[in-house]
Design a protein around this motif. Sequence first.
Motif, PDB file in Angstrom:
ATOM      1  N   GLN A  15       1.006  -1.038  -0.126  1.00 46.84           N
ATOM      2  CA  GLN A  15       0.155  -0.416  -0.212  1.00 46.84           C
ATOM      3  C   GLN A  15       0.969   0.819   0.507  1.00 46.84           C
ATOM      4  O   GLN A  15       2.168   1.466   1.110  1.00 46.84           O
ATOM      5  N   LYS A  16       0.411   2.158  -0.795  1.00 45.13           N
ATOM      6  CA  LYS A  16       1.627   3.794  -0.839  1.00 45.13           C
ATOM      7  C   LYS A  16       1.021   4.958   0.179  1.00 45.13           C
ATOM      8  O   LYS A  16      -0.111   4.356   0.661  1.00 45.13           O
ATOM      9  N   ILE A  17       1.655   5.583   0.635  1.00 47.25           N
ATOM     10  CA  ILE A  17       1.366   5.837   1.814  1.00 47.25           C
ATOM     11  C   ILE A  17       0.645   7.325   1.879  1.00 47.25           C
ATOM     12  O   ILE A  17       2.043   8.006   0.543  1.00 47.25           O
ATOM     13  N   ARG A  18      -0.157   8.036   1.886  1.00 46.70           N
ATOM     14  CA  ARG A  18      -0.818   8.936   1.515  1.00 46.70           C
ATOM     15  C   ARG A  18      -0.710   9.941   2.921  1.00 46.70           C
ATOM     16  O   ARG A  18      -0.697   9.544   3.459  1.00 46.70           O
ATOM     17  N   PRO A  19       0.200  11.187   2.486  1.00 52.65           N
ATOM     18  CA  PRO A  19       0.390  11.917   4.160  1.00 52.65           C
ATOM     19  C   PRO A  19      -1.000  13.051   3.835  1.00 52.65           C
ATOM     20  O   PRO A  19      -1.528  12.669   2.695  1.00 52.65           O
ATOM     21  N   ASP A  20      -0.909  13.190   4.975  1.00 48.18           N
ATOM     22  CA  ASP A  20      -1.892  13.869   5.472  1.00 48.18           C
ATOM     23  C   ASP A  20      -2.232  15.632   4.579  1.00 48.18           C
ATOM     24  O   ASP A  20      -3.086  15.633   4.456  1.00 48.18           O
ATOM     25  N   ASP A  50       1.258  18.019   2.656  1.00 47.43           N
ATOM     26  CA  ASP A  50       1.953  18.327   2.061  1.00 47.43           C
ATOM     27  C   ASP A  50       2.582  18.992   2.210  1.00 47.43           C
ATOM     28  O   ASP A  50       2.527  19.997   1.392  1.00 47.43           O
ATOM     29  N   ILE A  51       3.295  18.593   3.231  1.00 49.47           N
ATOM     30  CA  ILE A  51       3.534  19.861   4.152  1.00 49.47           C
ATOM     31  C   ILE A  51       5.363  19.997   3.674  1.00 49.47           C
ATOM     32  O   ILE A  51       5.915  20.719   3.705  1.00 49.47           O
ATOM     33  N   GLY A  52       5.686  18.820   2.657  1.00 51.67           N
ATOM     34  CA  GLY A  52       7.077  18.738   1.742  1.00 51.67           C
ATOM     35  C   GLY A  52       8.371  19.796   1.468  1.00 51.67           C
ATOM     36  O   GLY A  52       8.880  20.170   1.376  1.00 51.67           O
ATOM     37  N   GLN A  53       7.080  20.354   0.799  1.00 53.23           N
ATOM     38  CA  GLN A  53       7.673  21.458  -0.107  1.00 53.23           C
ATOM     39  C   GLN A  53       7.503  22.724   0.602  1.00 53.23           C
ATOM     40  O   GLN A  53       9.356  23.484   0.282  1.00 53.23           O
ATOM     41  N   ASN A  54       6.984  22.799   1.670  1.00 53.66           N
ATOM     42  CA  ASN A  54       7.517  23.747   3.070  1.00 53.66           C
ATOM     43  C   ASN A  54       8.968  23.177   3.119  1.00 53.66           C
ATOM     44  O   ASN A  54       9.299  24.507   3.422  1.00 53.66           O
ATOM     45  N   ILE A  55       8.906  22.260   3.772  1.00 54.36           N
ATOM     46  CA  ILE A  55      10.098  21.661   4.672  1.00 54.36           C
ATOM     47  C   ILE A  55      11.406  22.338   3.518  1.00 54.36           C
ATOM     48  O   ILE A  55      12.381  22.601   3.886  1.00 54.36           O
ATOM     49  N   GLN A  56      11.712  21.923   1.882  1.00 57.75           N
ATOM     50  CA  GLN A  56      12.517  21.807   1.552  1.00 57.75           C
ATOM     51  C   GLN A  56      12.805  23.802   1.522  1.00 57.75           C
ATOM     52  O   GLN A  56      13.866  24.118   1.374  1.00 57.75           O
ATOM     53  N   THR A 113      15.943   8.863   3.156  1.00 58.98           N
ATOM     54  CA  THR A 113      14.383   8.972   4.217  1.00 58.98           C
ATOM     55  C   THR A 113      13.721  10.319   3.907  1.00 58.98           C
ATOM     56  O   THR A 113      12.541  10.649   4.183  1.00 58.98           O
ATOM     57  N   TYR A 114      15.074  10.736   4.354  1.00 62.81           N
ATOM     58  CA  TYR A 114      14.677  12.849   4.028  1.00 62.81           C
ATOM     59  C   TYR A 114      13.845  13.274   3.113  1.00 62.81           C
ATOM     60  O   TYR A 114      13.830  14.023   3.003  1.00 62.81           O
ATOM     61  N   ALA A 115      14.686  12.710   1.914  1.00 63.54           N
ATOM     62  CA  ALA A 115      14.856  12.807   0.449  1.00 63.54           C
ATOM     63  C   ALA A 115      13.098  12.781   0.468  1.00 63.54           C
ATOM     64  O   ALA A 115      12.431  13.872  -0.479  1.00 63.54           O
ATOM     65  N   LYS A 116      12.811  11.501   1.036  1.00 61.33           N
ATOM     66  CA  LYS A 116      10.865  11.327   0.880  1.00 61.33           C
ATOM     67  C   LYS A 116      10.365  12.360   1.168  1.00 61.33           C
ATOM     68  O   LYS A 116       8.610  12.253   1.268  1.00 61.33           O
ATOM     69  N   THR A 176       9.891  15.438  -0.615  1.00 56.09           N
ATOM     70  CA  THR A 176       8.645  15.223  -1.689  1.00 56.09           C
ATOM     71  C   THR A 176       7.441  13.983  -1.650  1.00 56.09           C
ATOM     72  O   THR A 176       7.003  13.772  -2.504  1.00 56.09           O
ATOM     73  N   ASN A 177       7.423  14.098  -0.371  1.00 48.11           N
ATOM     74  CA  ASN A 177       6.313  13.843   0.498  1.00 48.11           C
ATOM     75  C   ASN A 177       5.178  12.204  -0.276  1.00 48.11           C
ATOM     76  O   ASN A 177       4.119  12.217   0.069  1.00 48.11           O
ATOM     77  N   ARG A 178       6.392  11.482  -0.765  1.00 45.87           N
ATOM     78  CA  ARG A 178       6.083  10.537  -0.074  1.00 45.87           C
ATOM     79  C   ARG A 178       6.196   9.237   1.084  1.00 45.87           C
ATOM     80  O   ARG A 178       6.781   8.459   1.325  1.00 45.87           O
TER      81      ARG A 178
END
Length: 78
Positions: free
Chosen positions: A2-7, A9-15, A43-46, A49-51
């Motif tokens: 099963q693919k993990i679906r983030p609640d 998408d804060i990844g772009q803000n972190i980046q 893991t950090y890259a994920k 990128t909200n993966r």
Amino acid sequence: MQKIRPDMDIGQNIQAIRYQCKLTQDDVIAKLGVMGIEISKSTYAKLETNRMNIKVSELVALSKIFDTDINAFFRGLL
């Protein structure tokens, strides 16, 4: 699998915040390690990128590393 679906998408803000702080992913990973949070570059890259969902402890540590309020990670999402 099963693919993990983030609640949220804060990844772009972190980046974006990391870029503003002029830090590389390796810099952040090293600082996290000093704080007792072991995380691989993959893991950090994920996270960025909200993966992968971020742990609260990682979020708190990133706010300290970036010297920012946790709310900055959620800017534009709430």
